[in-house]
Design a protein around this motif. Structure first.
Motif, PDB file in Angstrom:
ATOM      1  N   TYR A   1     -11.219  -4.177   5.763  1.00  0.00           N
ATOM      2  CA  TYR A   1     -11.669  -5.548   6.000  1.00  0.00           C
ATOM      3  C   TYR A   1     -12.713  -5.502   7.112  1.00  0.00           C
ATOM      4  N   ASP A   2     -13.816  -6.185   6.917  1.00  0.00           N
ATOM      5  CA  ASP A   2     -14.841  -6.265   7.951  1.00  0.00           C
ATOM      6  C   ASP A   2     -15.363  -7.699   7.974  1.00  0.00           C
ATOM      7  N   TRP A   3     -15.104  -8.404   9.077  1.00  0.00           N
ATOM      8  CA  TRP A   3     -15.493  -9.802   9.199  1.00  0.00           C
ATOM      9  C   TRP A   3     -16.703  -9.993  10.115  1.00  0.00           C
ATOM     10  N   GLY A   4     -17.494  -8.964  10.293  1.00  0.00           N
ATOM     11  CA  GLY A   4     -18.704  -9.094  11.105  1.00  0.00           C
ATOM     12  C   GLY A   4     -18.417  -8.991  12.584  1.00  0.00           C
ATOM     13  N   ASP A   5     -18.289 -10.138  13.270  1.00  0.00           N
ATOM     14  CA  ASP A   5     -18.098 -10.128  14.722  1.00  0.00           C
ATOM     15  C   ASP A   5     -16.648  -9.870  15.142  1.00  0.00           C
ATOM     16  N   VAL A   6     -15.709  -9.892  14.210  1.00  0.00           N
ATOM     17  CA  VAL A   6     -14.298  -9.627  14.513  1.00  0.00           C
ATOM     18  C   VAL A   6     -14.026  -8.143  14.256  1.00  0.00           C
ATOM     19  N   GLN A   7     -13.097  -7.576  15.015  1.00  0.00           N
ATOM     20  CA  GLN A   7     -12.773  -6.158  14.851  1.00  0.00           C
ATOM     21  C   GLN A   7     -12.326  -5.856  13.411  1.00  0.00           C
ATOM     22  N   SER A   8     -12.878  -4.811  12.835  1.00  0.00           N
ATOM     23  CA  SER A   8     -12.530  -4.463  11.460  1.00  0.00           C
ATOM     24  C   SER A   8     -11.095  -3.944  11.390  1.00  0.00           C
ATOM     25  N   LYS A   9     -10.556  -3.943  10.197  1.00  0.00           N
ATOM     26  CA  LYS A   9      -9.157  -3.577   9.995  1.00  0.00           C
ATOM     27  C   LYS A   9      -9.058  -2.744   8.716  1.00  0.00           C
ATOM     28  N   ARG A  10      -8.180  -1.743   8.716  1.00  0.00           N
ATOM     29  CA  ARG A  10      -7.965  -0.943   7.524  1.00  0.00           C
ATOM     30  C   ARG A  10      -6.466  -0.777   7.296  1.00  0.00           C
ATOM     31  N   THR A  11      -6.049  -0.904   6.063  1.00  0.00           N
ATOM     32  CA  THR A  11      -4.651  -0.645   5.711  1.00  0.00           C
ATOM     33  C   THR A  11      -4.621   0.482   4.682  1.00  0.00           C
ATOM     34  N   GLN A  12      -3.610   1.338   4.803  1.00  0.00           N
ATOM     35  CA  GLN A  12      -3.402   2.423   3.861  1.00  0.00           C
ATOM     36  C   GLN A  12      -1.923   2.506   3.558  1.00  0.00           C
ATOM     37  N   GLY A  13      -1.616   2.978   2.377  1.00  0.00           N
ATOM     38  CA  GLY A  13      -0.209   3.151   2.036  1.00  0.00           C
ATOM     39  C   GLY A  13      -0.027   4.112   0.883  1.00  0.00           C
ATOM     40  N   ILE A  14       1.107   4.771   0.890  1.00  0.00           N
ATOM     41  CA  ILE A  14       1.517   5.588  -0.248  1.00  0.00           C
ATOM     42  C   ILE A  14       2.943   5.193  -0.593  1.00  0.00           C
ATOM     43  N   ALA A  15       3.287   5.353  -1.833  1.00  0.00           N
ATOM     44  CA  ALA A  15       4.644   5.059  -2.288  1.00  0.00           C
ATOM     45  C   ALA A  15       4.980   6.039  -3.398  1.00  0.00           C
ATOM     46  N   GLY A  16       6.248   6.356  -3.505  1.00  0.00           N
ATOM     47  CA  GLY A  16       6.664   7.276  -4.548  1.00  0.00           C
ATOM     48  C   GLY A  16       8.090   7.041  -4.977  1.00  0.00           C
TER      49      GLY A  16
ATOM     50  N   ARG B   1      -4.530   0.001  10.619  1.00  0.00           N
ATOM     51  CA  ARG B   1      -5.377   0.488  11.706  1.00  0.00           C
ATOM     52  C   ARG B   1      -6.237  -0.632  12.260  1.00  0.00           C
ATOM     53  N   THR B   2      -5.788  -1.215  13.366  1.00  0.00           N
ATOM     54  CA  THR B   2      -6.621  -2.167  14.096  1.00  0.00           C
ATOM     55  C   THR B   2      -6.919  -1.621  15.484  1.00  0.00           C
ATOM     56  N   LEU B   3      -6.033  -0.774  15.977  1.00  0.00           N
ATOM     57  CA  LEU B   3      -6.203  -0.093  17.246  1.00  0.00           C
ATOM     58  C   LEU B   3      -6.021   1.407  17.003  1.00  0.00           C
ATOM     59  N   PRO B   4      -6.538   2.253  17.860  1.00  0.00           N
ATOM     60  CA  PRO B   4      -6.430   3.696  17.621  1.00  0.00           C
ATOM     61  C   PRO B   4      -4.994   4.205  17.477  1.00  0.00           C
ATOM     62  N   ARG B   5      -4.031   3.570  18.120  1.00  0.00           N
ATOM     63  CA  ARG B   5      -2.653   4.065  18.071  1.00  0.00           C
ATOM     64  C   ARG B   5      -1.710   3.067  17.403  1.00  0.00           C
ATOM     65  N   SER B   6      -2.122   2.502  16.286  1.00  0.00           N
ATOM     66  CA  SER B   6      -1.256   1.581  15.549  1.00  0.00           C
ATOM     67  C   SER B   6      -0.080   2.346  14.959  1.00  0.00           C
ATOM     68  N   PRO B   7       1.088   1.715  14.853  1.00  0.00           N
ATOM     69  CA  PRO B   7       2.262   2.423  14.350  1.00  0.00           C
ATOM     70  C   PRO B   7       2.181   2.713  12.847  1.00  0.00           C
ATOM     71  N   LEU B   8       2.712   3.854  12.470  1.00  0.00           N
ATOM     72  CA  LEU B   8       2.867   4.230  11.068  1.00  0.00           C
ATOM     73  C   LEU B   8       4.334   4.048  10.724  1.00  0.00           C
ATOM     74  N   ARG B   9       4.620   3.596   9.525  1.00  0.00           N
ATOM     75  CA  ARG B   9       6.004   3.309   9.149  1.00  0.00           C
ATOM     76  C   ARG B   9       6.384   4.069   7.888  1.00  0.00           C
ATOM     77  N   LEU B  10       7.511   4.776   7.930  1.00  0.00           N
ATOM     78  CA  LEU B  10       8.063   5.437   6.758  1.00  0.00           C
ATOM     79  C   LEU B  10       9.307   4.668   6.335  1.00  0.00           C
ATOM     80  N   LEU B  11       9.385   4.311   5.057  1.00  0.00           N
ATOM     81  CA  LEU B  11      10.466   3.483   4.555  1.00  0.00           C
ATOM     82  C   LEU B  11      11.198   4.228   3.417  1.00  0.00           C
ATOM     83  N   PRO B  12      12.212   5.049   3.710  1.00  0.00           N
ATOM     84  CA  PRO B  12      12.920   5.754   2.643  1.00  0.00           C
ATOM     85  C   PRO B  12      14.076   4.925   2.064  1.00  0.00           C
TER      86      PRO B  12
END
Length: 72
Positions: A19-34, A56-67
């Motif tokens: 996501y890129d809104w121009g003047d607002v900080q960009s954001k990226r989401t990623q996910g895998i599922a199996g 990913r909105t900040l360099p150290r955003s949390p990653l979550r594993l959901l088993p």
């Protein structure tokens, strides 16, 4: 012989969105599922599912594993 009473199935998914809104900080989401499943004689089922999501909105955003697992 094995295929008559046993069944094994697997699935793997990956997604990514930016996501890129121009003047607002960009954001990226990623996910895998199996999913991995095993069936014996169409009566006994075992499954293992997982999801791994990142935002990913900040360099150290949390990653979550959901088993998840299930026996039936």
């Amino acid at each position: 012989m094995f295929a008559k009473k046993h069944s094994v199935n697997a699935m793997f998914l990956y997604n990514q969105r930016s996501y890129d809104w121009g003047d607002v900080q960009s954001k990226r989401t990623q996910g895998i599922a199996g999913r991995l499943s095993y069936t014996y004689d169409n009566r006994y089922i075992g499954e293992f599912n997982f999801g791994y999501n990142a935002q990913r909105t900040l360099p150290r955003s949390p990653l979550r594993l959901l088993p998840v697992y299930r026996l039936r």
